[in-house]
Design an enzyme around this catalytic site. Structure first.
Site, PDB file in Angstrom:
ATOM      1  N   CYS A  76       0.865  -1.181   0.000  1.00  9.49           N
ATOM      2  CA  CYS A  76       0.000   0.000   0.000  1.00  9.49           C
ATOM      3  C   CYS A  76       0.898   1.226   0.000  1.00  9.49           C
ATOM      4  O   CYS A  76       1.624   1.468   0.973  1.00  9.49           O
ATOM      5  CB  CYS A  76      -0.916   0.002   1.221  1.00  9.49           C
ATOM      6  SG  CYS A  76      -1.891   1.518   1.380  1.00  9.49           S
ATOM      7  N   HIS A 166      -2.589  -4.713 -10.161  1.00  8.89           N
ATOM      8  CA  HIS A 166      -3.384  -3.594 -10.664  1.00  8.89           C
ATOM      9  C   HIS A 166      -3.776  -3.824 -12.116  1.00  8.89           C
ATOM     10  O   HIS A 166      -2.992  -4.346 -12.913  1.00  8.89           O
ATOM     11  CB  HIS A 166      -2.604  -2.279 -10.575  1.00  8.89           C
ATOM     12  CG  HIS A 166      -2.437  -1.784  -9.183  1.00  8.89           C
ATOM     13  ND1 HIS A 166      -3.325  -0.917  -8.588  1.00  8.89           N
ATOM     14  CD2 HIS A 166      -1.493  -2.059  -8.253  1.00  8.89           C
ATOM     15  CE1 HIS A 166      -2.933  -0.671  -7.350  1.00  8.89           C
ATOM     16  NE2 HIS A 166      -1.823  -1.353  -7.121  1.00  8.89           N
ATOM     17  N   GLU A 215     -10.303  -0.193  -5.056  1.00  2.00           N
ATOM     18  CA  GLU A 215      -9.306  -1.042  -4.422  1.00  2.00           C
ATOM     19  C   GLU A 215      -9.876  -2.400  -4.015  1.00  2.00           C
ATOM     20  O   GLU A 215     -11.011  -2.517  -3.545  1.00  2.00           O
ATOM     21  CB  GLU A 215      -8.713  -0.350  -3.191  1.00  2.00           C
ATOM     22  CG  GLU A 215      -7.856   0.859  -3.534  1.00  2.00           C
ATOM     23  CD  GLU A 215      -6.962   1.260  -2.386  1.00  2.00           C
ATOM     24  OE1 GLU A 215      -6.308   0.384  -1.790  1.00  2.00           O
ATOM     25  OE2 GLU A 215      -6.916   2.467  -2.075  1.00  2.00           O
ATOM     26  N   CYS A 224      -4.852   6.098  -3.859  1.00  3.95           N
ATOM     27  CA  CYS A 224      -4.189   4.791  -3.821  1.00  3.95           C
ATOM     28  C   CYS A 224      -2.787   4.989  -4.361  1.00  3.95           C
ATOM     29  O   CYS A 224      -2.599   5.280  -5.549  1.00  3.95           O
ATOM     30  CB  CYS A 224      -4.959   3.777  -4.655  1.00  3.95           C
ATOM     31  SG  CYS A 224      -4.156   2.147  -4.736  1.00  3.95           S
ATOM     32  N   GLY A 227      -1.736   2.343  -6.806  1.00  5.66           N
ATOM     33  CA  GLY A 227      -2.547   2.568  -7.996  1.00  5.66           C
ATOM     34  C   GLY A 227      -2.013   3.710  -8.843  1.00  5.66           C
ATOM     35  O   GLY A 227      -2.021   3.645 -10.077  1.00  5.66           O
TER      36      GLY A 227
END
Length: 283
Positions: A76, A166, A215, A224, A227
């Protein structure tokens, strides 16, 4: 009853309950994380971040991340920045550059003098087995884009693993993109055996994009970090974004700056905010 001290933090609105697992006993696998994540009856958070002792002397800390639904995930980016600020603020380290062990390798957050945090997120990965992703027949293993069926629609996605999986979709307008519908469908799509984070990216120019992310295990969030990294990497690979310069990624919660060149590590820079200190009891 057990007592747990924690800190509420956020990176651009992507919010976290941060727990020092070095200074107190805490087992996340038996704790009621889903109850705590509830924004009306609990602390309210997208993820719980856990600081632990490293497994070797080669790194400074171990970093674990748990989604609001209780599932553990590998990485993260916004959380990594909060992690770095937390261990510094709590006096757990006096280093400006910290080596942090994660489930998918070592990341290196760096505390900047202006209050921002830069994180070396490592190298992105693209092959289907590394995402992981199950391509349709005749698709190249590391193709720039893959096709995923959502109902009767064919959606073109760019797959990137930034320590977590992703799928990036280039759209004309993030405000009108079907984030909830496609995000939910693709997150748990059979072609993604470990589920996936779904990013919707609008190209503004070669050095800026707008992004919304659905997410895995959470839903759409304000920001994110991984992301944003995946989106810029996908944009560079597709020839839509500039290579080797900071690209501004505007998320609902604010801006991140992502830098990547082919074959190099991804660098992410952004802000961190501590919201409050808390203490709760649970059985």
């Amino acid at each position: 009853m057990k007592t747990l001290k924690f800190t509420k933090m956020h990176g651009l609105g992507n919010d976290f309950m941060v727990v020092n697992g070095i200074g107190q006993d805490f087992d996340p696998l038996t704790a009621p994380l889903a109850e705590w994540s509830d924004r009306f009856r609990g602390v309210g958070f997208d993820q719980l971040l856990l600081v632990e002792k490293p497994s070797s002397d080669a790194v400074d800390f171990r970093y674990r991340i748990f989604n609001a639904d209780g599932s553990e995930v590998e990485q993260c980016g916004n959380g990594a920045r909060c992690f770095a600020r937390f261990v510094a603020d709590k006096g757990l380290t006096d280093k400006k550059e910290i080596l942090v062990e994660t489930a998918k390798g070592v990341i290196i957050p760096k505390l900047l003098d202006n209050g921002l945090v830069t994180v070396n997120m490592g190298k992105p990965r693209f092959t289907s087995s590394e995402i992981p992703f199950v391509p349709v027949p005749d698709e190249a293993d590391d193709a720039l884009t893959h096709m995923v069926m959502v109902g009767l629609e064919t959606v073109q996605v760019s797959c990137v693993n930034m320590g977590n999986p992703h799928a990036v979709i280039v759209v004309e307008d993030v405000q009108t993109a079907p984030v909830a519908h496609w995000g939910e469908a693709i997150e748990s799509h059979e072609q993604f055996p470990e589920r996936v984070n779904v990013g919707f990216m609008q190209i503004v120019d070669r050095e800026s994009v707008r992004l919304r992310v659905f997410e895995r295990g959470v839903g759409e969030t304000q920001a994110c970090g991984t992301g944003a990294c995946a989106a810029v990497v996908a944009g560079v690979r597709l020839g839509l974004l500039a290579e080797g310069v900071p690209v501004k990624v505007s998320l609902p919660g604010g801006d991140l700056f992502i830098t990547w060149s082919h074959g190099e590590d991804v660098l992410m820079t952004g802000p961190v905010q501590t919201v409050f200190e808390g203490e709760l009891q649970y059985s």
